[in-house]
Write a protein that holds these residues in place. Structure first.
Motif, PDB file in Angstrom:
ATOM      1  N   LEU A   7      58.396  52.413  57.445  1.00 53.67           N
ATOM      2  CA  LEU A   7      58.609  52.704  56.026  1.00 53.67           C
ATOM      3  C   LEU A   7      57.684  51.898  55.118  1.00 53.67           C
ATOM      4  CD1 LEU A   7      62.509  52.891  55.916  1.00 53.67           C
ATOM      5  CD2 LEU A   7      60.865  54.765  56.108  1.00 53.67           C
ATOM      6  N   GLY A   8      56.712  51.216  55.693  1.00 57.50           N
ATOM      7  CA  GLY A   8      55.738  50.475  54.906  1.00 57.50           C
ATOM      8  C   GLY A   8      56.177  49.101  54.458  1.00 57.50           C
ATOM      9  N   ARG A   9      57.249  48.565  55.018  1.00 58.91           N
ATOM     10  CA  ARG A   9      57.749  47.247  54.637  1.00 58.91           C
ATOM     11  C   ARG A   9      57.133  46.162  55.511  1.00 58.91           C
ATOM     12  NH1 ARG A   9      63.925  49.147  55.156  1.00 58.91           N
ATOM     13  NH2 ARG A   9      62.996  49.659  57.186  1.00 58.91           N
ATOM     14  N   SER A  10      56.945  44.986  54.936  1.00 60.68           N
ATOM     15  CA  SER A  10      56.328  43.875  55.662  1.00 60.68           C
ATOM     16  C   SER A  10      57.201  43.434  56.828  1.00 60.68           C
ATOM     17  CB  SER A  10      56.088  42.698  54.720  1.00 60.68           C
ATOM     18  OG  SER A  10      55.677  41.550  55.448  1.00 60.68           O
ATOM     19  N   VAL A  11      56.646  43.472  58.028  1.00 56.66           N
ATOM     20  CA  VAL A  11      57.393  43.063  59.228  1.00 56.66           C
ATOM     21  C   VAL A  11      57.679  41.563  59.195  1.00 56.66           C
ATOM     22  CG1 VAL A  11      57.290  42.839  61.739  1.00 56.66           C
ATOM     23  CG2 VAL A  11      56.521  44.951  60.632  1.00 56.66           C
ATOM     24  N   ALA A  13      57.929  39.501  56.554  1.00 56.27           N
ATOM     25  CA  ALA A  13      58.919  39.161  55.539  1.00 56.27           C
ATOM     26  C   ALA A  13      60.326  39.538  55.997  1.00 56.27           C
ATOM     27  CB  ALA A  13      58.586  39.866  54.224  1.00 56.27           C
ATOM     28  N   ARG A  14      60.467  40.722  56.604  1.00 56.34           N
ATOM     29  CA  ARG A  14      61.788  41.157  57.050  1.00 56.34           C
ATOM     30  C   ARG A  14      62.257  40.342  58.254  1.00 56.34           C
ATOM     31  NH1 ARG A  14      64.100  45.598  55.307  1.00 56.34           N
ATOM     32  NH2 ARG A  14      65.062  46.097  57.321  1.00 56.34           N
ATOM     33  N   THR A  15      61.328  39.921  59.098  1.00 59.97           N
ATOM     34  CA  THR A  15      61.707  39.098  60.248  1.00 59.97           C
ATOM     35  C   THR A  15      62.235  37.739  59.795  1.00 59.97           C
ATOM     36  OG1 THR A  15      60.046  40.182  61.649  1.00 59.97           O
ATOM     37  CG2 THR A  15      60.876  38.045  62.377  1.00 59.97           C
ATOM     38  N   LEU A  16      61.545  37.115  58.821  1.00 65.12           N
ATOM     39  CA  LEU A  16      61.993  35.822  58.318  1.00 65.12           C
ATOM     40  C   LEU A  16      63.329  35.938  57.591  1.00 65.12           C
ATOM     41  CD1 LEU A  16      58.602  34.382  56.999  1.00 65.12           C
ATOM     42  CD2 LEU A  16      59.778  33.825  59.129  1.00 65.12           C
ATOM     43  N   ALA A  17      63.451  36.959  56.743  1.00 63.89           N
ATOM     44  CA  ALA A  17      64.702  37.140  55.996  1.00 63.89           C
ATOM     45  C   ALA A  17      65.859  37.481  56.929  1.00 63.89           C
ATOM     46  CB  ALA A  17      64.531  38.234  54.942  1.00 63.89           C
ATOM     47  N   GLY A  18      65.604  38.345  57.908  1.00 63.88           N
ATOM     48  CA  GLY A  18      66.649  38.726  58.855  1.00 63.88           C
ATOM     49  C   GLY A  18      67.089  37.583  59.739  1.00 63.88           C
ATOM     50  N   GLY A  19      66.155  36.728  60.133  1.00 65.94           N
ATOM     51  CA  GLY A  19      66.506  35.578  60.951  1.00 65.94           C
ATOM     52  C   GLY A  19      67.366  34.583  60.205  1.00 65.94           C
ATOM     53  N   TYR A  20      67.041  34.361  58.929  1.00 67.73           N
ATOM     54  CA  TYR A  20      67.843  33.452  58.104  1.00 67.73           C
ATOM     55  C   TYR A  20      69.271  33.977  57.982  1.00 67.73           C
ATOM     56  CZ  TYR A  20      69.552  31.151  53.856  1.00 67.73           C
ATOM     57  OH  TYR A  20      70.311  30.476  52.951  1.00 67.73           O
ATOM     58  N   GLN A  21      69.395  35.277  57.729  1.00 67.13           N
ATOM     59  CA  GLN A  21      70.722  35.872  57.581  1.00 67.13           C
ATOM     60  C   GLN A  21      71.514  35.803  58.883  1.00 67.13           C
ATOM     61  OE1 GLN A  21      71.376  40.264  57.476  1.00 67.13           O
ATOM     62  NE2 GLN A  21      71.960  39.881  55.347  1.00 67.13           N
ATOM     63  N   LEU A  22      70.863  36.126  59.995  1.00 67.20           N
ATOM     64  CA  LEU A  22      71.536  36.102  61.285  1.00 67.20           C
ATOM     65  C   LEU A  22      71.996  34.699  61.649  1.00 67.20           C
ATOM     66  CD1 LEU A  22      72.376  37.503  63.935  1.00 67.20           C
ATOM     67  CD2 LEU A  22      70.048  37.101  64.780  1.00 67.20           C
ATOM     68  N   LEU A 181      61.956  53.713  67.732  1.00 72.64           N
ATOM     69  CA  LEU A 181      61.370  55.041  67.908  1.00 72.64           C
ATOM     70  C   LEU A 181      59.915  55.078  67.454  1.00 72.64           C
ATOM     71  CD1 LEU A 181      64.341  57.306  66.746  1.00 72.64           C
ATOM     72  CD2 LEU A 181      63.688  56.652  69.064  1.00 72.64           C
ATOM     73  N   GLY A 182      59.536  54.154  66.561  1.00 69.14           N
ATOM     74  CA  GLY A 182      58.148  54.086  66.111  1.00 69.14           C
ATOM     75  C   GLY A 182      57.390  52.935  66.741  1.00 69.14           C
ATOM     76  N   LEU A 183      57.721  52.632  67.984  1.00 67.16           N
ATOM     77  CA  LEU A 183      57.110  51.491  68.674  1.00 67.16           C
ATOM     78  C   LEU A 183      55.596  51.649  68.792  1.00 67.16           C
ATOM     79  CD1 LEU A 183      57.926  48.836  70.043  1.00 67.16           C
ATOM     80  CD2 LEU A 183      58.056  50.066  72.200  1.00 67.16           C
ATOM     81  N   GLY A 184      55.138  52.897  68.911  1.00 67.84           N
ATOM     82  CA  GLY A 184      53.704  53.120  69.046  1.00 67.84           C
ATOM     83  C   GLY A 184      52.933  52.885  67.761  1.00 67.84           C
ATOM     84  N   LEU A 185      53.588  52.984  66.605  1.00 68.46           N
ATOM     85  CA  LEU A 185      52.910  52.775  65.327  1.00 68.46           C
ATOM     86  C   LEU A 185      52.617  51.295  65.090  1.00 68.46           C
ATOM     87  CD1 LEU A 185      54.985  55.229  63.084  1.00 68.46           C
ATOM     88  CD2 LEU A 185      52.728  55.609  64.109  1.00 68.46           C
ATOM     89  N   ASN A 186      53.607  50.467  65.287  1.00 69.32           N
ATOM     90  CA  ASN A 186      53.437  49.023  65.134  1.00 69.32           C
ATOM     91  C   ASN A 186      54.442  48.322  66.029  1.00 69.32           C
ATOM     92  OD1 ASN A 186      52.897  46.416  64.371  1.00 69.32           O
ATOM     93  ND2 ASN A 186      53.749  46.596  62.305  1.00 69.32           N
TER      94      ASN A 186
END
Length: 236
Positions: A7-11, A13-22, A181-186
């Motif tokens: 969806l064009g979102r920074s991987v 940024a989302r990894t850091l934010a998701g890790g903090y939340q988890l 499902l989009g593993l081949g894209l990134n």
């Protein structure tokens, strides 16, 4: 740095934010589980008799169910939601803590200084808080590290299945589910949260082992960690 997801979102940024939340959610669930399990285990070891039998048989019943199955059972019956997942994870972890703390507290409760304080008429809750619990710091620290590791994995798995945090909120389990499902894209959209999740889980176990080695000595650390993982205890 790691590109964008489908969806064009920074991987990154989302990894850091998701890790903090988890991590915050896992710490909350672990703290609740250790608190509840310690209360049940110590009170059962101190009071003995019928109370001990009822509490520990209840603990055995819950321990008979795999943790993930127990959490999914609660969530499927009561409904999805992060608050409910935290409660379910805490309830699934507490019996393991209670079993370990109960085994360790039995030896402490039989010591002379505990019996002497009880004979002076000190209320049981004060005896437990001031005499018993301070002598259980090491097994509680080891158990907390192990429970934190399990909480991270279980919460991430629940989020992957869609019962916890819902998209578009960042979370490692949600990211893996969204981008598989989009593993081949990134591939980094799946590989990055998966690798960090594994490193964090191994890191908490390594930290737990270090605590055991510092408090129990090199020769008994492995036995202490293994005993906590199996729901038993090692004598202090």
């Amino acid at each position: 740095i790691l590109g964008a997801d489908a969806l064009g979102r920074s991987v990154l940024a989302r990894t850091l934010a998701g890790g903090y939340q988890l991590l915050i959610l896992a710490i909350i669930a672990t703290a609740a589980a250790v608190t509840l399990g310690a209360i049940l285990g110590v009170s059962a070891a101190y009071r003995r008799g019928t109370y001990e039998s009822v509490v520990m048989r209840g603990v055995d019943v819950v321990l008979a169910l795999p943790q993930l199955i127990f959490v999914l059972l609660i969530v499927s019956v009561a409904g999805a939601g992060m608050g409910l997942v935290l409660v379910a994870v805490a309830l699934s972890q507490a019996p393991q803590v209670a079993r370990v703390v109960h085994g360790a507290a039995q030896d402490v409760c039989e010591r002379d200084f505990v019996k002497a304080v009880a004979l002076w008429g000190v209320p049981p809750r004060r005896v437990i808080a001031r005499q018993v619990l301070p002598n259980l710091v090491t097994p509680l620290m080891v158990e907390t590290g192990l429970r934190l590791s399990y909480s991270i994995i279980v919460i991430a798995g629940i989020n992957f299945l869609g019962f916890g945090v819902t998209p578009p909120n960042p979370n490692w389990g949600v990211m893996i589910n969204e981008n598989r499902l989009g593993l081949g894209l990134n591939p980094w959209a799946v590989v990055a949260p998966a690798i960090i999740l594994a490193v964090l889980s191994v890191g908490t176990n390594t930290f737990t082992d270090a605590i055991a080695r510092a408090n129990l000595g090199e020769s008994r650390a492995e036995e202490a960690v293994l005993s906590a993982a199996l729901g038993t205890t090692v004598e202090s």
